[in-house]
Motif scaffolding. Structure first.
Motif, PDB file in Angstrom:
ATOM      1  N   ARG A  27       0.825  -1.203   0.000  1.00 49.61           N
ATOM      2  CA  ARG A  27       0.000   0.000   0.000  1.00 49.61           C
ATOM      3  C   ARG A  27       0.860   1.253   0.000  1.00 49.61           C
ATOM      4  O   ARG A  27       0.543   2.247  -0.675  1.00 49.61           O
ATOM      5  N   ALA A  28       1.949   1.246   0.768  1.00 50.21           N
ATOM      6  CA  ALA A  28       2.847   2.395   0.803  1.00 50.21           C
ATOM      7  C   ALA A  28       3.456   2.646  -0.577  1.00 50.21           C
ATOM      8  O   ALA A  28       3.618   3.801  -0.991  1.00 50.21           O
ATOM      9  N   ALA A  29       3.798   1.569  -1.292  1.00 50.65           N
ATOM     10  CA  ALA A  29       4.365   1.726  -2.629  1.00 50.65           C
ATOM     11  C   ALA A  29       3.364   2.363  -3.585  1.00 50.65           C
ATOM     12  O   ALA A  29       3.702   3.253  -4.373  1.00 50.65           O
ATOM     13  N   TRP A  30       2.107   1.933  -3.508  1.00 50.78           N
ATOM     14  CA  TRP A  30       1.081   2.508  -4.388  1.00 50.78           C
ATOM     15  C   TRP A  30       0.767   3.944  -3.998  1.00 50.78           C
ATOM     16  O   TRP A  30       0.498   4.795  -4.880  1.00 50.78           O
ATOM     17  N   ALA A  59       2.947   6.068  -2.668  1.00 52.46           N
ATOM     18  CA  ALA A  59       4.078   6.843  -3.161  1.00 52.46           C
ATOM     19  C   ALA A  59       4.014   7.013  -4.675  1.00 52.46           C
ATOM     20  O   ALA A  59       4.315   8.090  -5.204  1.00 52.46           O
ATOM     21  N   ALA A  60       3.595   5.960  -5.388  1.00 53.03           N
ATOM     22  CA  ALA A  60       3.473   6.050  -6.837  1.00 53.03           C
ATOM     23  C   ALA A  60       2.394   7.059  -7.223  1.00 53.03           C
ATOM     24  O   ALA A  60       2.578   7.870  -8.145  1.00 53.03           O
ATOM     25  N   SER A  61       1.269   7.036  -6.525  1.00 48.62           N
ATOM     26  CA  SER A  61       0.191   7.993  -6.799  1.00 48.62           C
ATOM     27  C   SER A  61       0.642   9.421  -6.507  1.00 48.62           C
ATOM     28  O   SER A  61       0.325  10.351  -7.268  1.00 48.62           O
ATOM     29  N   ALA A  62       1.395   9.595  -5.421  1.00 48.93           N
ATOM     30  CA  ALA A  62       1.910  10.920  -5.089  1.00 48.93           C
ATOM     31  C   ALA A  62       2.881  11.416  -6.144  1.00 48.93           C
ATOM     32  O   ALA A  62       2.892  12.608  -6.491  1.00 48.93           O
ATOM     33  N   ALA A  63       3.705  10.512  -6.680  1.00 49.39           N
ATOM     34  CA  ALA A  63       4.652  10.894  -7.731  1.00 49.39           C
ATOM     35  C   ALA A  63       3.916  11.315  -9.002  1.00 49.39           C
ATOM     36  O   ALA A  63       4.290  12.289  -9.655  1.00 49.39           O
ATOM     37  N   VAL A  64       2.858  10.588  -9.355  1.00 46.32           N
ATOM     38  CA  VAL A  64       2.066  10.945 -10.537  1.00 46.32           C
ATOM     39  C   VAL A  64       1.377  12.291 -10.331  1.00 46.32           C
ATOM     40  O   VAL A  64       1.347  13.143 -11.244  1.00 46.32           O
ATOM     41  N   ALA A  65       0.823  12.520  -9.125  1.00 45.23           N
ATOM     42  CA  ALA A  65       0.179  13.801  -8.839  1.00 45.23           C
ATOM     43  C   ALA A  65       1.181  14.946  -8.912  1.00 45.23           C
ATOM     44  O   ALA A  65       0.886  16.024  -9.454  1.00 45.23           O
ATOM     45  N   SER A  66       2.376  14.726  -8.379  1.00 42.50           N
ATOM     46  CA  SER A  66       3.419  15.748  -8.437  1.00 42.50           C
ATOM     47  C   SER A  66       3.819  16.033  -9.883  1.00 42.50           C
ATOM     48  O   SER A  66       4.013  17.188 -10.273  1.00 42.50           O
ATOM     49  N   ALA A  71       4.391  12.637   2.467  1.00 45.18           N
ATOM     50  CA  ALA A  71       3.764  11.563   3.237  1.00 45.18           C
ATOM     51  C   ALA A  71       3.915  10.218   2.535  1.00 45.18           C
ATOM     52  O   ALA A  71       4.173   9.187   3.181  1.00 45.18           O
ATOM     53  N   GLY A  72       3.775  10.204   1.208  1.00 45.39           N
ATOM     54  CA  GLY A  72       3.929   8.958   0.463  1.00 45.39           C
ATOM     55  C   GLY A  72       5.329   8.384   0.586  1.00 45.39           C
ATOM     56  O   GLY A  72       5.498   7.177   0.794  1.00 45.39           O
ATOM     57  N   ILE A  73       6.339   9.243   0.464  1.00 42.27           N
ATOM     58  CA  ILE A  73       7.720   8.763   0.591  1.00 42.27           C
ATOM     59  C   ILE A  73       8.024   8.363   2.029  1.00 42.27           C
ATOM     60  O   ILE A  73       8.786   7.410   2.276  1.00 42.27           O
ATOM     61  N   PHE A  74       7.439   9.053   2.997  1.00 44.97           N
ATOM     62  CA  PHE A  74       7.640   8.683   4.405  1.00 44.97           C
ATOM     63  C   PHE A  74       7.144   7.266   4.654  1.00 44.97           C
ATOM     64  O   PHE A  74       7.805   6.470   5.337  1.00 44.97           O
ATOM     65  N   PHE A 100      13.038  11.893   5.538  1.00 47.66           N
ATOM     66  CA  PHE A 100      12.761  13.150   6.232  1.00 47.66           C
ATOM     67  C   PHE A 100      13.098  14.388   5.410  1.00 47.66           C
ATOM     68  O   PHE A 100      12.509  15.451   5.637  1.00 47.66           O
ATOM     69  N   LEU A 101      14.031  14.289   4.471  1.00 42.95           N
ATOM     70  CA  LEU A 101      14.369  15.465   3.672  1.00 42.95           C
ATOM     71  C   LEU A 101      13.244  15.870   2.729  1.00 42.95           C
ATOM     72  O   LEU A 101      13.224  17.008   2.249  1.00 42.95           O
ATOM     73  N   GLN A 102      12.295  14.955   2.466  1.00 41.14           N
ATOM     74  CA  GLN A 102      11.162  15.325   1.602  1.00 41.14           C
ATOM     75  C   GLN A 102      10.264  16.373   2.260  1.00 41.14           C
ATOM     76  O   GLN A 102       9.510  17.062   1.568  1.00 41.14           O
ATOM     77  N   LEU A 103      10.354  16.496   3.578  1.00 41.55           N
ATOM     78  CA  LEU A 103       9.547  17.507   4.264  1.00 41.55           C
ATOM     79  C   LEU A 103       9.932  18.920   3.830  1.00 41.55           C
ATOM     80  O   LEU A 103       9.157  19.866   4.027  1.00 41.55           O
TER      81      LEU A 103
END
Length: 242
Positions: free
Chosen positions: A3-6, A8-15, A47-50, A78-81
């Motif tokens: 679930r975390a991988a999906w 993060a993938a969704s967050a990357a697509v949104a970005s 949050a997705g990468i965290f 943490f650097l993604q913050l």
């Protein structure tokens, strides 16, 4: 972990989609609306990468920098913050143009984005470790290309400054390199994470098929009058991929 991988993938697509709107000038021009959307996108990304960079308690994963004590994993996490913090500082500076705090907020936003970019480099190295741990050639290919693109952006910036001082007509080459690496960074990031998510789904499906076969075999050989206890493989813990 799947679930975390999906996520993060969704967050990357949104970005990716949001940055495409910003570059093409389709994004809202109102600073409050644009800033709010940018903050939401960057917060979801962080949050997705965290979640994705959670520690994996596996000997081979630890060797590849994915374990609980990995400084690389912590940096990628943490650097993604810095990305949502940078948006807040930048929008705050936009509302205080002409005031004494305006240059301070502007430079603070630039510093935050620099820290966020360092987090992208750490995350790229983490993806390479993931690919090696899973022993998946497709994921390894996308992750290594993504790493090269991340490293190519600051290299292009340094080259641009050097050429501007020495051979000004060739500055265009450095600019084209930066654009190419930037586009590669935006597209290869979702591809790398999606490849990992797909591989995790395949691993869970394979695990479930093996469990079904084991239950069927136990059913065939068990003495009459006894029951076979089913065990669930659908947990979100680390999978023995390698």
């Amino acid at each position: 972990m799947r679930r975390a991988a999906w996520i993060a993938a969704s967050a990357a697509v949104a970005s990716l989609a949001w940055r495409g709107l910003v570059v093409t000038g389709v994004a809202p021009t109102d600073p409050l609306v644009g800033g709010s959307i940018g903050l939401l996108v960057e917060t979801v990304w962080a949050a997705g990468i965290f979640l994705f960079a959670a520690p994996i308690d596996d000997a081979e994963a630890v060797d590849r920098g994915l374990g609980p004590r990995s400084n690389l994993r912590r940096a990628a996490r943490f650097l993604q913050l810095a990305w949502p913090i940078g948006v807040v500082l930048d929008r705050g500076g936009a509302f205080l143009i002409g005031g004494p705090l305006h240059p301070v907020l502007e430079w603070s936003a630039v510093a935050a984005w620099g820290i966020g970019f360092a987090g992208l480099i750490a995350f790229a190295l983490l993806l390479v470790g993931w690919a090696d741990w899973m022993e998946d050639e497709d994921t390894a290919k996308w992750a290594r290309l993504y790493l090269w693109c991340v490293a190519g952006v600051p290299a292009a910036a340094v080259l641009f400054v050097v050429l501007a001082a020495l051979i000004a007509p060739f500055m265009l080459l450095a600019a084209l390199l930066a654009v190419a690496c930037g586009l590669g960074l935006l597209f290869l990031m979702p591809l790398s994470i999606l490849s990992i998510a797909r591989h995790l789904d395949w691993a869970v499906a394979w695990q479930d098929r093996q469990e079904a076969k084991d239950l069927e075999l136990q059913e065939q050989v068990r003495p009459r009058g006894t029951a076979v206890r089913a065990t669930s493989s659908r947990d979100e813990g680390p999978l023995p991929l390698a």
